[in-house]
Design a protein around this motif. Structure first.
Motif, short mmCIF file in Angstrom:
data_model
loop_
_atom_site.label_atom_id
_atom_site.label_comp_id
_atom_site.label_asym_id
_atom_site.label_seq_id
_atom_site.Cartn_x
_atom_site.Cartn_y
_atom_site.Cartn_z
N SER A 224 34.37 46.91 31.33
CA SER A 224 34.52 45.52 31.77
C SER A 224 35.69 45.48 32.73
CB SER A 224 34.77 44.59 30.58
OG SER A 224 36.11 44.69 30.15
N GLU A 225 35.69 44.48 33.57
CA GLU A 225 36.79 44.38 34.55
C GLU A 225 38.13 44.21 33.87
OE1 GLU A 225 36.38 41.79 37.86
OE2 GLU A 225 34.29 42.32 38.16
N ALA A 226 38.15 43.41 32.80
CA ALA A 226 39.42 43.15 32.12
C ALA A 226 39.95 44.44 31.49
CB ALA A 226 39.22 42.08 31.06
N ARG B 228 44.53 50.08 33.03
CA ARG B 228 44.92 50.72 34.31
C ARG B 228 44.01 51.90 34.65
NH1 ARG B 228 51.50 50.28 34.39
NH2 ARG B 228 51.55 48.09 33.87
N LEU B 229 42.74 51.66 34.48
CA LEU B 229 41.77 52.69 34.88
C LEU B 229 41.63 52.66 36.39
CD1 LEU B 229 38.98 52.26 32.18
CD2 LEU B 229 41.08 53.60 32.10
N ILE B 230 41.46 53.84 36.95
CA ILE B 230 41.36 53.92 38.41
C ILE B 230 39.97 54.40 38.80
CG2 ILE B 230 42.30 55.03 40.48
CD1 ILE B 230 44.93 55.33 38.82
N ASN C 262 38.69 37.07 33.61
CA ASN C 262 37.46 37.45 32.89
C ASN C 262 37.68 37.62 31.40
OD1 ASN C 262 36.55 37.52 35.48
ND2 ASN C 262 35.59 39.52 35.35
N VAL C 263 38.71 36.99 30.87
CA VAL C 263 38.94 37.03 29.43
C VAL C 263 39.04 35.60 28.92
CG1 VAL C 263 40.51 37.75 27.57
CG2 VAL C 263 40.16 39.24 29.54
N ARG C 264 38.39 35.33 27.78
CA ARG C 264 38.46 34.00 27.17
C ARG C 264 39.08 34.09 25.78
NH1 ARG C 264 37.63 33.14 31.55
NH2 ARG C 264 36.02 31.89 32.58
#
Lengths: 246, 56
Positions: free
Chosen positions: A14-16, A22-24, A152-154
């Motif tokens: 997921s984008e979050a 800190r994935l690249i 993108n987090v709720r």
């Protein structure tokens, strides 16, 4: 790329999660891959036949070539929110009964999308992590997920009167809602069950039409039994792919 | 988080104390509000003006 190739995403896609961990992301003309903490985090896409780096977590629909051995990473639980709306039949007996206990003893509660004050969330997060001092994994990511704000987090908050007693945290990818955190005030019996029930039966979750990826069990048998009682739609293993010793 | 880590686990006492005493550097909503929300497919989740849902 995963969506384009119809690859079933795992809990970490997921984008979050990418941002907080800190994935690249890397790419060349043939493929896309992601690195983090010295690992190739997922199999590169499209999966190249000549790739032989260790891979941390696989995805649905991909099989490792011969030169890898699969090492169990964790379970992955997929739930249908509408099952929690029904909860009919004997297989739901235990969970259905347990879900009713906390609200019966705490009628003055409210489930809100707004946090009334930041300090109460920090305090609750601290209390919850204190119970997991030795076992917590990725505490830094959990704290960011729970306390920071990401598009993108709720978050949803459970109050008893004006006291914050629970936080639900989720994000999503193209296929699933990812139920990231169910943070409850320690010592409150059956609050965990109730907060999960509130998450799954929230109208926005139900009406999204999406299934929920509830993550794994971190090797904890108690957590596995707990999640099994919620009648998963799918329970599947995720594997690391490790190069065989020659 | 219901998910495994690529690092060693655990959390320090110091961090827990900072959280419990409200000294963890938390972000303020108004300063970080991002209007580029990537909506969930097919749903504007918790859009502006969304009613809070009562749990009782």
């Amino acid at each position: 790329m995963a969506k384009k190739l119809s690859v079933v995403p795992n809990f970490y896609m997921s984008e979050a999660y990418f941002d907080y961990a800190r994935l690249i992301e890397h790419s060349d003309k043939d493929r896309v891959w992601v690195e983090g903490n010295g690992w190739c985090v997922f199999p590169p896409l499209p999966y190249p036949i000549d790739f032989d780096e260790n891979i941390w977590c696989d995805m649905g629909g991909l099989c490792p070539p011969d030169w890898y051995q699969k090492k169990e990473l964790d379970w992955e639980y997929i739930f249908d929110p509408w099952d929690f709306n029904d909860m009919t039949g004997g297989k739901w007996n235990t969970f259905r009964k347990n879900v009713r206990k906390w609200p019966r003893g705490n009628p003055n509660h409210a489930y809100l999308s707004e946090l009334l004050d930041n300090l109460s969330a920090e305090h609750l997060m601290g209390e919850w992590l204190e119970e997991r001092m030795e076992s917590a994994q990725d505490a830094d990511i959990m704290i960011k997920m729970a306390l920071d704000h990401h598009p993108n987090v709720r978050h949803m908050y459970l109050y008893r009167g004006r006291e914050l007693v629970g936080i639900n945290v989720f994000d999503w990818n193209y296929r699933y809602i990812n139920y990231r955190l169910c943070i409850v005030k320690p010592g409150e019996r059956f609050l965990d069950e109730y907060l999960r029930f509130l998450f799954y039966t929230n109208s926005d979750i139900l009406l999204s039409g999406m299934l929920v990826n509830d993550g794994g069990t971190l090797g904890r048998e108690g957590l596995e039994r707990f999640k099994d009682k919620m009648n998963p739609k799918i329970k599947r293993k995720r594997y690391s792919w490790i190069k065989k010793e020659l | 988080m219901g998910g495994k880590s690529r690092k060693s686990g655990g959390v320090s006492k110091g961090l827990i104390q900072r959280l419990k005493s409200g000294n963890y550097k938390s972000l303020k909503k108004d300063e970080t509000k991002d209007t580029t929300t990537d909506d969930m497919p097919g749903l504007d989740l918790f859009g502006d003006g969304e009613e809070a849902e009562c749990g009782s």
